[in-house]
Design a protein around this motif. Structure first.
Motif, short mmCIF file in Angstrom:
data_model
loop_
_atom_site.label_atom_id
_atom_site.label_comp_id
_atom_site.label_asym_id
_atom_site.label_seq_id
_atom_site.Cartn_x
_atom_site.Cartn_y
_atom_site.Cartn_z
N PHE A 588 95.28 53.45 -98.58
CA PHE A 588 94.11 53.76 -99.48
C PHE A 588 94.41 53.92 -100.75
N ILE A 589 95.72 54.13 -100.91
CA ILE A 589 95.95 54.62 -102.42
C ILE A 589 96.87 53.59 -103.17
N ILE A 601 95.93 60.35 -105.37
CA ILE A 601 95.22 59.10 -105.39
C ILE A 601 95.22 58.59 -106.76
N GLU A 605 91.13 55.74 -109.98
CA GLU A 605 90.71 55.00 -108.62
C GLU A 605 89.09 55.03 -108.38
N THR A 609 88.03 54.96 -102.96
CA THR A 609 89.41 55.93 -102.61
C THR A 609 89.09 57.04 -102.23
#
Length: 714
Positions: A588-589, A601, A605, A609
């Protein structure tokens, strides 16, 4: 066997008392040590130099010579100790040297002889002792350092007596606990033998209340055992003052009528604005108290539309609480009438009692109350609030936001700070209570009540002292398994050390004992007023964690570092992220972000995220708590972050997954509104700080451990 040792020590103490002494000599100390199984080296009392030579010859190895005098309390300071003496010539020389030194130190000192003691092997020097604390009574102490213990001040305290397990826990409660386990190749000490010394000393002082202090210093701890090289025992000069105590059911019965009254009388009610009696009446009426309100005034027929009575004895029916709004000099006579009426509770708002030196007047009030069975709140207080009863029995500003937090204060000024904080933060309270001089009702009475009150989920108390520390500990231990207790203890002085007659006594300053005993009771101690209030506000909001694994998710690397530091400072455990979870976060990052813990993150973002990583943190059962670090950007504005976080947390709670989530928001002023939004929805969030949210989470963990919900002790 137990009775034999008690008889032996009783006879000895009576003999010492009969001679007008309050300190025991070393041979007398050995009698006590032998009776209670406190390990000491072999020793003899030599009345002359030839006896000293003969006794030393019977010892296997070098000896220690010590002065024995009822007038010499600190032997080393008087030059009354010589260590490592071998052979007849050295013994003779040491004997004469000690006598000469003592004569120079105190020419009138009585010398009973010289103690010849077997020299103990080298080992780790510690101290074991006990003192009579003015708040908590008999307290046992353990620390590192022996003769240097007052320099190192690495010491811990417990209420006496302690059992074996509690004594062992003391060994792990000092900063240098690892030394006892063996460091740099040194073998560990005999922990059981050391714990036994602590336990036996604690039994001794519990059996004999007249023993004020005991000092085993130094205790030499080795792998083969633990021996006290010296034992000092001091007796109290005055017997402790006995306080009237009440049983649990008695407390609950009177507190129920105080906090849930059906009828309140105001002694000194007034029609004149600006008078305390007028303000109390207005607050009761305007606050919507549904019960009966009876104004009492000797020269009024009607006060604020209510029939007035010349005396409380004229009021029809039962009265649960009498609130006093009259000058101090009239309180005693009015309290007599309250007692005759059978009113169970008197709330004394007036000042002018012990706080101004009028101790006799306060004592008179207590005597009258006890004679009639009236419990007294105050004097010198702002009154009290019981919001779920719509009761505002105070001359201060009203407050009616109902909630789960009970707050108490010994100080009126602090009470108003509590009120202002509650109003500014919208904190819902079940009660706010002033305690003032605590002539009668005090913190243990309130703890007993709030522990059972279904409207109260967290109790926060400001106190300057405790009248009965043991009663408070007992009430706290009964309450903590059900709900958190937060205490702000004002006054961190070591006043108790000034007149100490031993190393243990010098170390047993007020704050040192309070700190350990409160922790022992499972109480969360707040370092300051704001922390106490914030803990009280946050703890009911946070779910109880189910384990120790804390994960930080942050949009700013710098915040992540500070949040990690705060986690360490608050005793939290950052989870070691396993490979599969690491890979899940990385999905996800961005590539230039960082998984691990903290999960960074990065700041640019989008909301997705934040949402995806928070979802993962809530979904994975191995993660028990989340710390979020938000960084204000145009990509994810503050309210967007707040709304998505609150929505995700609410979704998981509906699914039965509840984990503590706290958040630190860094950004422009919009983050303030975002924090308020989050707090109202179960996420403890603060702007401009990385410390506060983590401190609140740490407080929740400390309570969970003390309550036995995570395993381990407080």
């Amino acid at each position: 066997m137990t009775q034999d040792r008690v008889r032996t020590v009783r006879a000895l103490l009576d003999s010492v008392r009969a001679k007008g002494r309050t300190s025991l000599t070393a041979p007398e100390g050995k009698v006590i040590a032998d009776a209670y199984g406190i390990a000491v080296p072999g020793e003899e009392l030599a009345r002359d130099v030839d006896q000293a030579v003969a006794y030393a010859a019977r010892c296997d190895g070098p000896v220690v010579l010590k002065i024995v005098s009822p007038d010499i309390l600190h032997k080393t300071e008087a030059g009354g100790v010589v260590v490592g003496v071998r052979g007849a010539s050295e013994v003779r020389a040491a004997f004469y040297e000690i006598v000469k030194n003592v004569r120079a130190y105190d020419a009138d000192a009585r010398i009973e002889g010289i103690q010849v003691q077997q020299l103990l092997p080298r080992g780790t020097e510690v101290i074991v002792g006990a003192v009579t604390d003015p708040t908590f009574g008999k307290v046992v102490a353990f620390g590192l350092g022996g003769v240097l213990v007052e320099v190192l001040k690495d010491v811990t305290f417990r209420l006496a007596p302690v059992d074996g397990d509690e004594a062992l826990s003391m060994l792990d409660s000092i900063r240098a606990a690892e030394i006892l386990r063996g460091v740099r190749g040194a073998p560990p000490v005999d922990r059981w033998a050391l714990a036994e010394q602590i336990r036996r000393v604690s039994e001794l002082v519990a059996d004999f209340p007249e023993i004020a202090e005991v000092d085993l210093n130094p205790v030499i701890a080795t792998p083969q055992g633990a021996f006290a090289a010296d034992i000092r025992v001091l007796l109290a000069t005055d017997p402790p003052r006995q306080r009237r105590t009440y049983g649990r059911e008695e407390i609950l019965t009177s507190m129920r009528r105080l906090m849930r009254p059906r009828s309140v009388a105001v002694i000194g009610a007034s029609n004149e604005q600006g008078k305390i009696g007028n303000s109390v009446m207005r607050n009761l009426i305007d606050g919507g108290f549904p019960g009966k309100i009876h104004p009492v005034h000797p020269r009024a027929d009607d006060i604020l539309g209510r029939k007035a009575y010349k005396s409380v004895t004229d009021v029809p029916g039962e009265v649960d609480v009498a609130v006093f709004a009259i000058p101090a000099k009239f309180v005693a006579s009015a309290l007599e009438e309250v007692g005759k009426k059978g009113v169970p509770n008197a709330v004394l708002i007036p000042s002018g009692f012990a706080e101004t030196g009028e101790h006799a007047l306060q004592d008179e009030v207590v005597e009258i109350a006890e004679r009639h069975g009236v419990r007294v709140l105050g004097p010198n207080i702002y009154g009290y609030y019981s919001t779920w009863q719509d009761l505002c029995a105070t001359f201060c500003t009203p407050y009616d936001v109902k909630g789960p937090v009970a707050l108490t204060s010994q100080s009126g000024g602090i009470g108003m700070a509590i009120l202002g904080f509650a109003r500014s933060t919208g904190t819902g309270v079940s009660a706010i209570v002033g305690l003032g001089n605590k002539a009668d009702l005090d913190e243990d009475d309130l703890l007993t009540w709030f522990g059972e009150d279904p409207h109260t989920e967290c109790i926060a108390m400001h106190l300057e002292d405790l009248k009965d520390g043991r009663a408070f500990v007992e009430a706290a231990r009964a309450t903590v398994p059900k709900k958190p207790v937060v205490v702000l203890k004002a006054g961190r002085t070591a006043a108790g050390a000034r007149a100490a007659g031993s190393h243990t006594g010098a170390l047993a300053g007020d704050d040192a004992v309070y700190d350990d005993i409160l922790r022992q009771a499972g109480v969360i101690r707040a370092p300051g007023l704001n922390e106490m209030l914030e803990y009280a506000r946050a703890l009911p909001v946070l779910p109880t964690p189910k384990g120790d694994n804390v994960v930080i998710i942050t949009g700013a690397g710098g915040s992540g570092v500070l949040l990690s530091d705060a986690a360490y400072d608050n005793g939290l455990s950052l989870m070691e992220i396993p490979d599969d979870l690491d890979a899940a976060f990385r999905a996800f990052i961005p590539p230039f972000g960082a998984a691990g813990n903290p999960v960074d993150i990065t700041g640019g973002e989008p909301p997705s995220t934040y949402e995806n990583t928070i979802r993962l943190g809530l979904e994975d059962p191995r993660i028990h708590s989340l710390v979020l670090g938000y960084w204000h950007t145009v990509v994810t504005p503050p309210m967007v972050f707040a709304e998505l976080t609150a929505r995700v947390v609410a979704e998981f709670r509906e699914r039965g997954i509840e984990k503590p989530v706290v958040a630190s928001l860094a950004g422009d002023v919009e983050v303030e509104e975002a924090c308020r939004y989050l707090f109202a929805r179960g996420v403890v969030a603060y702007p401009y700080t990385t410390e506060k949210p983590v401190a609140a989470l740490g407080a929740k963990y400390r309570w969970a451990r003390a309550a036995g919900l995570l395993g381990g002790g407080p």
